[in-house]
Design a protein around this motif. Structure first.
Motif, PDB file in Angstrom:
ATOM      1  N   TYR A 172       0.817  -1.228   0.000  1.00  0.00           N
ATOM      2  CA  TYR A 172       0.000   0.000   0.000  1.00  0.00           C
ATOM      3  C   TYR A 172       0.847   1.273   0.000  1.00  0.00           C
ATOM      4  O   TYR A 172       2.039   1.240   0.292  1.00  0.00           O
ATOM      5  CB  TYR A 172      -0.869   0.039   1.268  1.00  0.00           C
ATOM      6  N   GLY A 173       0.153   2.402  -0.245  1.00  0.00           N
ATOM      7  CA  GLY A 173       0.716   3.705   0.079  1.00  0.00           C
ATOM      8  C   GLY A 173       0.510   3.905   1.573  1.00  0.00           C
ATOM      9  O   GLY A 173      -0.596   3.700   2.076  1.00  0.00           O
ATOM     10  N   LEU A 175       0.902   6.225   5.181  1.00  0.00           N
ATOM     11  CA  LEU A 175       0.928   7.626   5.604  1.00  0.00           C
ATOM     12  C   LEU A 175       1.887   7.864   6.768  1.00  0.00           C
ATOM     13  O   LEU A 175       2.018   7.024   7.665  1.00  0.00           O
ATOM     14  CB  LEU A 175      -0.487   8.053   6.040  1.00  0.00           C
ATOM     15  N   MET A 190       4.232  10.521   2.974  1.00  0.00           N
ATOM     16  CA  MET A 190       3.687   9.197   2.603  1.00  0.00           C
ATOM     17  C   MET A 190       4.682   8.486   1.713  1.00  0.00           C
ATOM     18  O   MET A 190       5.485   9.121   1.031  1.00  0.00           O
ATOM     19  CB  MET A 190       2.326   9.339   1.917  1.00  0.00           C
ATOM     20  N   GLU A 192       5.113   5.023  -0.972  1.00  0.00           N
ATOM     21  CA  GLU A 192       4.439   3.958  -1.721  1.00  0.00           C
ATOM     22  C   GLU A 192       5.124   2.624  -1.464  1.00  0.00           C
ATOM     23  O   GLU A 192       6.332   2.486  -1.644  1.00  0.00           O
ATOM     24  CB  GLU A 192       4.435   4.294  -3.226  1.00  0.00           C
ATOM     25  N   ILE A 205      -3.308   3.908   2.574  1.00  0.00           N
ATOM     26  CA  ILE A 205      -4.257   4.526   1.647  1.00  0.00           C
ATOM     27  C   ILE A 205      -5.011   3.387   0.966  1.00  0.00           C
ATOM     28  O   ILE A 205      -4.390   2.467   0.446  1.00  0.00           O
ATOM     29  CB  ILE A 205      -3.511   5.337   0.559  1.00  0.00           C
ATOM     30  N   TYR A 209     -10.106   8.357  -3.272  1.00  0.00           N
ATOM     31  CA  TYR A 209      -9.368   9.615  -3.146  1.00  0.00           C
ATOM     32  C   TYR A 209     -10.275  10.778  -3.538  1.00  0.00           C
ATOM     33  O   TYR A 209     -11.100  10.642  -4.449  1.00  0.00           O
ATOM     34  CB  TYR A 209      -8.190   9.659  -4.138  1.00  0.00           C
ATOM     35  N   GLN A 231       3.744   6.924  -9.822  1.00  0.00           N
ATOM     36  CA  GLN A 231       2.907   6.618  -8.650  1.00  0.00           C
ATOM     37  C   GLN A 231       2.074   7.836  -8.246  1.00  0.00           C
ATOM     38  O   GLN A 231       2.611   8.942  -8.109  1.00  0.00           O
ATOM     39  CB  GLN A 231       3.784   6.179  -7.471  1.00  0.00           C
ATOM     40  N   THR A 233       0.836   8.179  -5.306  1.00  0.00           N
ATOM     41  CA  THR A 233       1.302   8.523  -3.952  1.00  0.00           C
ATOM     42  C   THR A 233       2.456   9.525  -4.012  1.00  0.00           C
ATOM     43  O   THR A 233       2.487  10.489  -3.236  1.00  0.00           O
ATOM     44  CB  THR A 233       1.764   7.241  -3.218  1.00  0.00           C
ATOM     45  N   ASP A 234       3.399   9.334  -4.920  1.00  0.00           N
ATOM     46  CA  ASP A 234       4.550  10.251  -5.025  1.00  0.00           C
ATOM     47  C   ASP A 234       4.081  11.655  -5.416  1.00  0.00           C
ATOM     48  O   ASP A 234       4.578  12.653  -4.897  1.00  0.00           O
ATOM     49  CB  ASP A 234       5.554   9.744  -6.076  1.00  0.00           C
ATOM     50  N   ALA A 237       2.491  13.259  -2.463  1.00  0.00           N
ATOM     51  CA  ALA A 237       3.523  13.641  -1.487  1.00  0.00           C
ATOM     52  C   ALA A 237       4.206  14.938  -1.924  1.00  0.00           C
ATOM     53  O   ALA A 237       4.515  15.800  -1.094  1.00  0.00           O
ATOM     54  CB  ALA A 237       4.549  12.524  -1.346  1.00  0.00           C
TER      55      ALA A 237
END
Ligand code: G1P
Length: 290
Positions: A172-173, A175, A190, A192, A205, A209, A231, A233-234, A237
């Motif tokens: 997962y991503g 946090l 966060m 990934e 996550i 979203y 990603q 997530t990146d 972030a």
């Protein structure tokens, strides 16, 4: 005041190799839980959260999804003739209005961030939702609706959160938590798919979203991250310095239908919850020998 969330992206370009051979010629999003395809659960959740425009980021071999949300005149004529109004209503429920649905093609599987980026021109300028159909949420109040209700308090980026076992952080991503009131988490970082050692917490996550359009300024850079993919997530972030970021623990249960056990468990849970079949199903389950 935060803006209304009108649009949702459904990334449905993934290959579904974990479900081969079932997914050789059928999109994994069309796998049924009881009798409804995964993608329809996600669309119904979006509708109940007030979403008006449905954007599918598709890829090769996914046309069954387009057909599913379109009319099927032959079937309708037949069902009408046979007086099967219940079934006709089911069909109507999965037809989305013309002009309310868009399909964008992701020609290469470059990751979730890339899939969202593909829809940039359709969502530009307003906050939007992303729903990953593999994650099936069984909640009294649909998960995205819970988030939309919370969003006026947070604005910015808001993601659904589930606390996962420590040995699962690499799926997962994850946090990094600044403050946590049990429901809302203010996030200051966060990662990934971190290993147990690198995970900043066990708060993951999960596939819902609400994102600020600012995310596209990062996704435009097309930077790759974990697994060599772009990603989401990146990109989230990278906007932490200018977009508030919160996680929300949703009320309900999530099934990871991207893996076999999660998918099978979802089928059992949803079948037991269905008034029309639950009693018979319970009896049948009792007859199984383990
Ligand atoms: C994606 C996201 C990840 C998130 C997960 C939720 O990963 O990249 O951050 O935690 O969905 O299901 P995937 O499952 O596509 O590998």
């Amino acid at each position: 005041m935060s803006a209304r969330i009108r649009k949702a992206i459904f990334p449905v370009g993934g290959l579904g190799t974990r479900f081969l051979p079932a997914t050789k010629a059928m999109p994994k999003e069309m796998l049924p839980v009881v009798d409804k395809p995964l993608i329809q659960y996600a669309v119904e959740e979006a509708i109940s959260a007030g979403i008006e425009h449905f954007i599918f980021v598709t890829g090769h071999g996914k046309t069954a999804i387009e057909d599913h949300f379109d009319t099927n005149p032959h079937l309708e004529i037949l069902l009408k003739k046979e007086g099967k109004t219940d079934l006709l209503n089911f069909l109507k429920n999965c037809t989305l209005d013309s002009g309310k649905i868009s399909y964008i093609r992701q020609s290469e599987p470059k990751g979730l961030g890339h899939a969202v980026w593909c829809a940039r021109d359709l969502v530009a300028g307003e906050p939007f939702a992303v729903l990953l159909p593999d994650d099936l949420f069984h909640c009294k109040v649909p998960c995205l609706k819970q988030m939309v209700d919370e969003y006026p308090k947070t604005a910015g980026n808001l993601v659904a959160v589930e606390d996962v076992p420590q040995d699962q952080t690499s799926r997962y991503g994850i946090l990094s938590i600044a403050t946590d009131d049990g429901k809302l988490i203010r996030v200051n970082g966060m990662v990934e798919k971190p290993s147990i050692q690198d995970a900043p917490s066990c708060s993951a996550i999960v596939g819902r979203y609400i994102l600020s359009p600012e995310i596209f300024s990062e996704l435009d850079k097309q930077k790759t991250g974990a697994k060599g993919e772009i990603q989401l997530t990146d990109a989230m972030a990278a906007t932490l310095d200018r977009v508030p970021f919160h996680g929300m623990r949703f009320q309900g249960k999530r099934f990871d239908c991207g893996n076999k056990i999660g998918f099978l468990m979802a089928n059992i849970e949803y079948a037991l919850d269905r008034a029309d079949i639950s009693e018979e199903f319970k009896k049948a389950l009792k007859n199984l020998s383990f």
